[in-house]
Design a protein around this motif. Structure first.
Motif, PDB file in Angstrom:
ATOM      1  N   ILE A   1     -12.875   2.380  35.307  1.00  0.00           N
ATOM      2  CA  ILE A   1     -13.413   3.257  36.343  1.00  0.00           C
ATOM      3  C   ILE A   1     -13.968   4.540  35.729  1.00  0.00           C
ATOM      4  CG2 ILE A   1     -12.771   4.707  38.317  1.00  0.00           C
ATOM      5  CD1 ILE A   1     -10.856   2.456  39.174  1.00  0.00           C
ATOM      6  N   GLN A   2     -13.269   5.054  34.737  1.00  0.00           N
ATOM      7  CA  GLN A   2     -13.708   6.294  34.087  1.00  0.00           C
ATOM      8  C   GLN A   2     -14.967   6.097  33.256  1.00  0.00           C
ATOM      9  OE1 GLN A   2     -10.253   7.566  31.899  1.00  0.00           O
ATOM     10  NE2 GLN A   2      -9.246   8.455  33.700  1.00  0.00           N
ATOM     11  N   SER A   3     -15.139   4.908  32.690  1.00  0.00           N
ATOM     12  CA  SER A   3     -16.255   4.683  31.775  1.00  0.00           C
ATOM     13  C   SER A   3     -17.505   4.115  32.440  1.00  0.00           C
ATOM     14  CB  SER A   3     -15.822   3.740  30.649  1.00  0.00           C
ATOM     15  OG  SER A   3     -15.493   2.455  31.165  1.00  0.00           O
ATOM     16  N   PHE A   4     -17.363   3.537  33.624  1.00  0.00           N
ATOM     17  CA  PHE A   4     -18.494   2.890  34.276  1.00  0.00           C
ATOM     18  C   PHE A   4     -19.265   3.855  35.170  1.00  0.00           C
ATOM     19  CE2 PHE A   4     -18.302  -1.980  34.308  1.00  0.00           C
ATOM     20  CZ  PHE A   4     -17.939  -2.003  32.982  1.00  0.00           C
ATOM     21  N   SER A   5     -20.558   3.641  35.264  1.00  0.00           N
ATOM     22  CA  SER A   5     -21.373   4.419  36.196  1.00  0.00           C
ATOM     23  C   SER A   5     -21.115   3.925  37.619  1.00  0.00           C
ATOM     24  CB  SER A   5     -22.859   4.264  35.861  1.00  0.00           C
ATOM     25  OG  SER A   5     -23.248   2.904  35.934  1.00  0.00           O
ATOM     26  N   GLU A   6     -21.455   4.766  38.584  1.00  0.00           N
ATOM     27  CA  GLU A   6     -21.137   4.460  39.973  1.00  0.00           C
ATOM     28  C   GLU A   6     -21.874   3.244  40.515  1.00  0.00           C
ATOM     29  OE1 GLU A   6     -21.654   7.848  42.425  1.00  0.00           O
ATOM     30  OE2 GLU A   6     -20.046   9.010  41.480  1.00  0.00           O
ATOM     31  N   ASP A   7     -22.980   2.872  39.879  1.00  0.00           N
ATOM     32  CA  ASP A   7     -23.736   1.737  40.402  1.00  0.00           C
ATOM     33  C   ASP A   7     -23.177   0.392  39.945  1.00  0.00           C
ATOM     34  OD1 ASP A   7     -24.443   2.070  37.758  1.00  0.00           O
ATOM     35  OD2 ASP A   7     -26.553   1.534  38.069  1.00  0.00           O
ATOM     36  N   ARG A   8     -22.136   0.412  39.123  1.00  0.00           N
ATOM     37  CA  ARG A   8     -21.506  -0.832  38.689  1.00  0.00           C
ATOM     38  C   ARG A   8     -20.321  -1.169  39.595  1.00  0.00           C
ATOM     39  NH1 ARG A   8     -22.807  -1.922  33.124  1.00  0.00           N
ATOM     40  NH2 ARG A   8     -25.057  -2.080  33.145  1.00  0.00           N
ATOM     41  N   ILE A   9     -20.171  -2.440  39.884  1.00  0.00           N
ATOM     42  CA  ILE A   9     -19.074  -2.919  40.724  1.00  0.00           C
ATOM     43  C   ILE A   9     -17.818  -3.076  39.873  1.00  0.00           C
ATOM     44  CG2 ILE A   9     -18.292  -4.833  42.188  1.00  0.00           C
ATOM     45  CD1 ILE A   9     -21.323  -5.523  42.550  1.00  0.00           C
ATOM     46  N   ILE A  10     -16.676  -2.682  40.427  1.00  0.00           N
ATOM     47  CA  ILE A  10     -15.397  -2.912  39.749  1.00  0.00           C
ATOM     48  C   ILE A  10     -14.424  -3.535  40.741  1.00  0.00           C
ATOM     49  CG2 ILE A  10     -13.426  -1.902  38.561  1.00  0.00           C
ATOM     50  CD1 ILE A  10     -15.191   0.301  37.548  1.00  0.00           C
ATOM     51  N   GLY A  11     -13.946  -4.733  40.399  1.00  0.00           N
ATOM     52  CA  GLY A  11     -12.950  -5.404  41.225  1.00  0.00           C
ATOM     53  C   GLY A  11     -11.661  -5.589  40.458  1.00  0.00           C
ATOM     54  N   HIS A  12     -10.590  -5.839  41.193  1.00  0.00           N
ATOM     55  CA  HIS A  12      -9.289  -5.994  40.537  1.00  0.00           C
ATOM     56  C   HIS A  12      -8.548  -7.186  41.103  1.00  0.00           C
ATOM     57  CE1 HIS A  12      -5.041  -5.197  39.509  1.00  0.00           C
ATOM     58  NE2 HIS A  12      -5.565  -4.680  38.410  1.00  0.00           N
ATOM     59  N   ALA A  13      -7.854  -7.907  40.208  1.00  0.00           N
ATOM     60  CA  ALA A  13      -7.054  -9.068  40.608  1.00  0.00           C
ATOM     61  C   ALA A  13      -5.701  -9.012  39.924  1.00  0.00           C
ATOM     62  CB  ALA A  13      -7.770 -10.358  40.213  1.00  0.00           C
ATOM     63  N   GLY A  14      -4.742  -9.734  40.496  1.00  0.00           N
ATOM     64  CA  GLY A  14      -3.458  -9.893  39.832  1.00  0.00           C
ATOM     65  C   GLY A  14      -2.324  -9.086  40.414  1.00  0.00           C
ATOM     66  N   ILE A  15      -2.532  -8.421  41.563  1.00  0.00           N
ATOM     67  CA  ILE A  15      -1.438  -7.633  42.140  1.00  0.00           C
ATOM     68  C   ILE A  15      -0.328  -8.563  42.648  1.00  0.00           C
ATOM     69  CG2 ILE A  15      -2.965  -5.732  42.734  1.00  0.00           C
ATOM     70  CD1 ILE A  15      -1.568  -7.733  45.532  1.00  0.00           C
ATOM     71  N   LYS A  16       0.892  -8.044  42.652  1.00  0.00           N
ATOM     72  CA  LYS A  16       2.050  -8.847  43.042  1.00  0.00           C
ATOM     73  C   LYS A  16       2.772  -8.309  44.272  1.00  0.00           C
ATOM     74  CE  LYS A  16       2.825 -10.444  38.312  1.00  0.00           C
ATOM     75  NZ  LYS A  16       3.770 -10.481  37.153  1.00  0.00           N
ATOM     76  N   THR A  17       2.539  -7.042  44.614  1.00  0.00           N
ATOM     77  CA  THR A  17       3.207  -6.445  45.773  1.00  0.00           C
ATOM     78  C   THR A  17       2.204  -5.657  46.600  1.00  0.00           C
ATOM     79  OG1 THR A  17       3.744  -4.348  44.677  1.00  0.00           O
ATOM     80  CG2 THR A  17       5.314  -6.179  44.388  1.00  0.00           C
TER      81      THR A  17
END
Length: 213
Positions: free
Chosen positions: A94-110
């Motif tokens: 998140i800190q290194s990417f520009s705002e126009d790039r999409i960032i998704g997250h997987a793997g949460i457990k709770t």
């Protein structure tokens, strides 16, 4: 407005053969995103795949995401990064990417972990573990997370379907904005184009809650 299709590559594939499969899938209708997920591949193979698949999908207005490799996102011109690692990995992205790039997250457990991750500013949450062998229907935890998330939070979510085309309907019933599909498309007996056509026909029968406002 209805849920849209989020395609995931097979974990391993022959690039020449898969390029043909992807072309067929793209002819089948609407696809929101393509995740290039090759967990066992070396960087050279991932780079080669991204170089060929990213422009192919983007030419059809499909957003392409790369799993866990920020450098290849940049080199290939992909639309974003799919993080399946730790919160630290996500924070760095998140800190290194520009705002126009999409960032998704997987793997949460709770649920708590999901809320923490969402507060970091991700563009979507992915519910389902690609590292597991998929059953005919989506995993019950993926469905539970998707149903809870879509009712409470504005950040879009993706729910991973099972290996059957009919499981797309089950995943869409959660209210998720996107349904992720892997085997149900690439292993379809009539080919990827027919699979995408059938998937879109199913998704078109579901209306997202936002459309009612």
């Amino acid at each position: 407005m209805h849920p849209r299709l989020y395609l995931v590559t097979p974990p391993t594939f022959n690039l020449d053969e898969f390029e043909g499969q992807l072309k067929q899938a793209l002819e089948g209708g609407d696809i929101a995103s393509l995740l290039i997920s090759m967990p066992g591949a070396n960087e050279g193979d991932l780079q080669a795949a991204a170089k060929r698949l990213v422009p192919l999908a983007q030419a059809r207005e499909v957003a392409v995401l790369i799993e866990n490799n920020t450098q290849i996102v940049g080199r290939s011109g992909a639309d974003g990064l799919h993080v399946s690692g730790s919160d630290k990995d996500l924070e760095e992205a998140i800190q290194s990417f520009s705002e126009d790039r999409i960032i998704g997250h997987a793997g949460i457990k709770t649920r708590h972990e999901a809320m923490v991750v969402a507060s970091m500013g991700v563009d979507y949450m992915f519910f389902g573990l690609l590292s597991l062998n998929q059953d005919e229907e989506p995993h019950r935890k993926s469905l539970a997370f998707g149903s809870w998330w879509s009712e409470v939070f504005e950040t879009p979510c993706v729910v991973l379907a099972g290996v059957s085309v009919s499981s797309i309907d089950t995943a869409a019933q959660t209210g998720a904005e996107f349904v992720a599909v892997r085997e149900a498309v690439w292993n379809h007996p009539e080919g990827p184009k027919t699979a995408v056509e059938q998937a879109n026909a199913i998704l078109s029968t579901h209306t997202l809650a936002e459309a009612e406002d």
